[in-house]
Scaffold this motif. Sequence first.
Motif, PDB file in Angstrom:
ATOM      1  N   ALA A  40      17.684   9.478  46.219  1.00 14.67           N
ATOM      2  CA  ALA A  40      16.870   8.584  47.041  1.00 14.67           C
ATOM      3  C   ALA A  40      15.970   7.727  46.160  1.00 14.67           C
ATOM      4  O   ALA A  40      15.817   6.523  46.379  1.00 14.67           O
ATOM      5  CB  ALA A  40      16.031   9.398  48.026  1.00 14.67           C
ATOM      6  N   GLY A  41      15.361   8.363  45.133  1.00 18.09           N
ATOM      7  CA  GLY A  41      14.533   7.609  44.195  1.00 18.09           C
ATOM      8  C   GLY A  41      15.332   6.548  43.470  1.00 18.09           C
ATOM      9  O   GLY A  41      14.862   5.431  43.221  1.00 18.09           O
ATOM     10  N   GLY A  42      16.588   6.874  43.136  1.00 18.68           N
ATOM     11  CA  GLY A  42      17.440   5.913  42.463  1.00 18.68           C
ATOM     12  C   GLY A  42      17.803   4.746  43.348  1.00 18.68           C
ATOM     13  O   GLY A  42      17.839   3.589  42.897  1.00 18.68           O
ATOM     14  N   GLN A  43      18.077   5.007  44.632  1.00 19.03           N
ATOM     15  CA  GLN A  43      18.397   3.934  45.570  1.00 19.03           C
ATOM     16  C   GLN A  43      17.243   2.950  45.689  1.00 19.03           C
ATOM     17  O   GLN A  43      17.437   1.730  45.746  1.00 19.03           O
ATOM     18  CB  GLN A  43      18.687   4.531  46.960  1.00 19.03           C
ATOM     19  N   VAL A  44      16.033   3.478  45.724  1.00 19.72           N
ATOM     20  CA  VAL A  44      14.848   2.629  45.846  1.00 19.72           C
ATOM     21  C   VAL A  44      14.483   2.012  44.500  1.00 19.72           C
ATOM     22  O   VAL A  44      14.040   0.861  44.427  1.00 19.72           O
ATOM     23  CB  VAL A  44      13.661   3.459  46.406  1.00 19.72           C
ATOM     24  N   GLY A  45      14.699   2.777  43.417  1.00 22.54           N
ATOM     25  CA  GLY A  45      14.266   2.344  42.090  1.00 22.54           C
ATOM     26  C   GLY A  45      14.907   1.057  41.612  1.00 22.54           C
ATOM     27  O   GLY A  45      14.261   0.250  40.927  1.00 22.54           O
ATOM     28  N   VAL A  46      16.178   0.843  41.969  1.00 22.64           N
ATOM     29  CA  VAL A  46      16.865  -0.360  41.489  1.00 22.64           C
ATOM     30  C   VAL A  46      16.540  -1.584  42.334  1.00 22.64           C
ATOM     31  O   VAL A  46      16.983  -2.692  42.018  1.00 22.64           O
ATOM     32  CB  VAL A  46      18.390  -0.143  41.483  1.00 22.64           C
ATOM     33  N   ALA A  47      15.769  -1.406  43.421  1.00 23.52           N
ATOM     34  CA  ALA A  47      15.493  -2.512  44.338  1.00 23.52           C
ATOM     35  C   ALA A  47      14.099  -3.102  44.195  1.00 23.52           C
ATOM     36  O   ALA A  47      13.781  -4.104  44.844  1.00 23.52           O
ATOM     37  CB  ALA A  47      15.707  -2.051  45.782  1.00 23.52           C
ATOM     38  N   PHE A  48      13.246  -2.476  43.352  1.00 21.27           N
ATOM     39  CA  PHE A  48      11.865  -2.959  43.223  1.00 21.27           C
ATOM     40  C   PHE A  48      11.408  -2.884  41.773  1.00 21.27           C
ATOM     41  O   PHE A  48      11.866  -2.018  41.016  1.00 21.27           O
ATOM     42  CB  PHE A  48      10.914  -2.090  44.075  1.00 21.27           C
ATOM     43  N   PRO A  49      10.516  -3.778  41.353  1.00 25.23           N
ATOM     44  CA  PRO A  49       9.891  -3.634  40.040  1.00 25.23           C
ATOM     45  C   PRO A  49       9.167  -2.292  39.962  1.00 25.23           C
ATOM     46  O   PRO A  49       8.564  -1.841  40.943  1.00 25.23           O
ATOM     47  CB  PRO A  49       8.900  -4.808  39.987  1.00 25.23           C
ATOM     48  N   PHE A  50       9.227  -1.658  38.769  1.00 29.97           N
ATOM     49  CA  PHE A  50       8.657  -0.312  38.650  1.00 29.97           C
ATOM     50  C   PHE A  50       7.158  -0.296  38.937  1.00 29.97           C
ATOM     51  O   PHE A  50       6.665   0.594  39.618  1.00 29.97           O
ATOM     52  CB  PHE A  50       8.921   0.232  37.237  1.00 29.97           C
ATOM     53  N   TRP A  51       6.449  -1.300  38.394  1.00 30.42           N
ATOM     54  CA  TRP A  51       4.990  -1.349  38.613  1.00 30.42           C
ATOM     55  C   TRP A  51       4.582  -2.713  39.145  1.00 30.42           C
ATOM     56  O   TRP A  51       5.022  -3.725  38.611  1.00 30.42           O
ATOM     57  CB  TRP A  51       4.250  -1.058  37.303  1.00 30.42           C
ATOM     58  N   PRO A  52       3.781  -2.754  40.236  1.00 35.20           N
ATOM     59  CA  PRO A  52       3.286  -1.602  41.005  1.00 35.20           C
ATOM     60  C   PRO A  52       4.138  -1.266  42.219  1.00 35.20           C
ATOM     61  O   PRO A  52       3.906  -0.263  42.879  1.00 35.20           O
ATOM     62  CB  PRO A  52       1.909  -2.074  41.449  1.00 35.20           C
ATOM     63  N   ASP A  53       5.137  -2.110  42.529  1.00 36.07           N
ATOM     64  CA  ASP A  53       5.860  -1.989  43.800  1.00 36.07           C
ATOM     65  C   ASP A  53       6.470  -0.604  44.011  1.00 36.07           C
ATOM     66  O   ASP A  53       6.239   0.044  45.045  1.00 36.07           O
ATOM     67  CB  ASP A  53       6.963  -3.044  43.871  1.00 36.07           C
ATOM     68  N   LEU A  54       7.274  -0.171  43.042  1.00 36.45           N
ATOM     69  CA  LEU A  54       7.989   1.094  43.200  1.00 36.45           C
ATOM     70  C   LEU A  54       7.034   2.281  43.269  1.00 36.45           C
ATOM     71  O   LEU A  54       7.201   3.183  44.095  1.00 36.45           O
ATOM     72  CB  LEU A  54       8.980   1.273  42.048  1.00 36.45           C
TER      73      LEU A  54
END
Length: 429
Positions: A40-54
């Motif tokens: 789940a983290g991976g699905q979300v991780g590739v869709a947003f900049p790590f900081w600060p969005d993710l």
Amino acid sequence: MDIKNQDYPLSEVPLSGRKTVLSLSWILMGFTLFTATMFAGGQVGVAFPFWPDLIVIIFVGNVLLGGYAALLANLAFHTGLNTQLLARFSFGHFGGAIVDLILGLTQIGWYAWGIAILAVYSLQMIGVTPDSALYSSYLHCIIVFFGIAFCITAYIGYRGLEVLSIVSVPLILFFIGVSLYNSYEASQNGALSVPEPITGVLSFGLAVTIIFGTFSSGATQSTNWTRFAPSPRAAIWSSLLAFLICNGLMTVVGAVGALVYGESDVVAVLLLQKLFWFGCLMLLMSLWTTQDNTIYNFSLAACHLFRTNNRRLMTLVGAMIGIVLALFRIDQHLLGFLLLLGTFIPPIGGVIIGDYFFVRKKRYPQMDQARFSKVNISGIAAYFIACFIAYFSPGIAPVNGIVAAIIGYSLFGRIFKRRVMGENNVPRS
């Protein structure tokens, strides 16, 4: 039958049966250190900049999940009841069967997913490819073997879950630390090219729903363990440690792995980092500590559905069902499964919260003194309305569903209070 050895499936946990906060924390941490959370983290991780969005998304999703679990934990301590018995108050004698089916089937789904994933990874690790003539035979043998093995600690009961978690949780945290350190070193040294996020694929609300949905079913059934808490503070803080901190850590690990290595699973990352045995142990420990908890949850739901105290028999039945589902490769349909969990499971907890805190004012009768309506229309109506709102309304689906269920049940419960409360109930102060 000794219901103590069966972990009180149809009755309150007495004060003499309560456990220590450390014991409870071990089990809940082992439960939430789950491989699917990393996906789940991976699905979300590739869709947003790590900081600060993710980081904001992961924080919000896990704060909501931790708060939800902590509220149910407080309730479980005071009543000593598991999720299914709590649902009998708010859904009725037969209406609670709907809850048994929904929660039991989702737990079996996770059990099947876990043993299928373990089988796939095991063959990948030893170099057996899907185009091999013996691939299917090996896959099926591994699924059956671990489908049986993973239910052993659940069959034993609370003590079996505790011992496994005491051994596994420190090992899992160590492996995660090693992986994160190596990922950081690789990204800083320029050894890997970190891809840009694919923005616009997920909305903020959908991303939080995925984070929340991964463990919404588990959080709803966390009362199965927090009913053993020795104090309300122990119940609340052990829940926050597991569902806020540990679950949050797993989503971060999945996101980092997806960003740095293109892999959301820490096991795959460990293999890429040439840490083969770490990867093998991480896979085994992280899945086993969750798989035995999921089949334990199923056994309690099945005990309530069939009104039997034989939790150990239900554990074996659940394991067999999970093996069959795994053989049909349920793991290939994970994302849609997560989204459905995030939408339709949390309203059950919302109905229970509304019943306990707002309709009955924290006063439940003893189980052997309570009389229940066959179907509590207030609970059923509030649940389906909340599911409708969660599915179709904008924003964060799980939160919408929980709030709608609490408000809906509180309103219906007050209107039909006599029917909700039942007859001749002796309130517990």
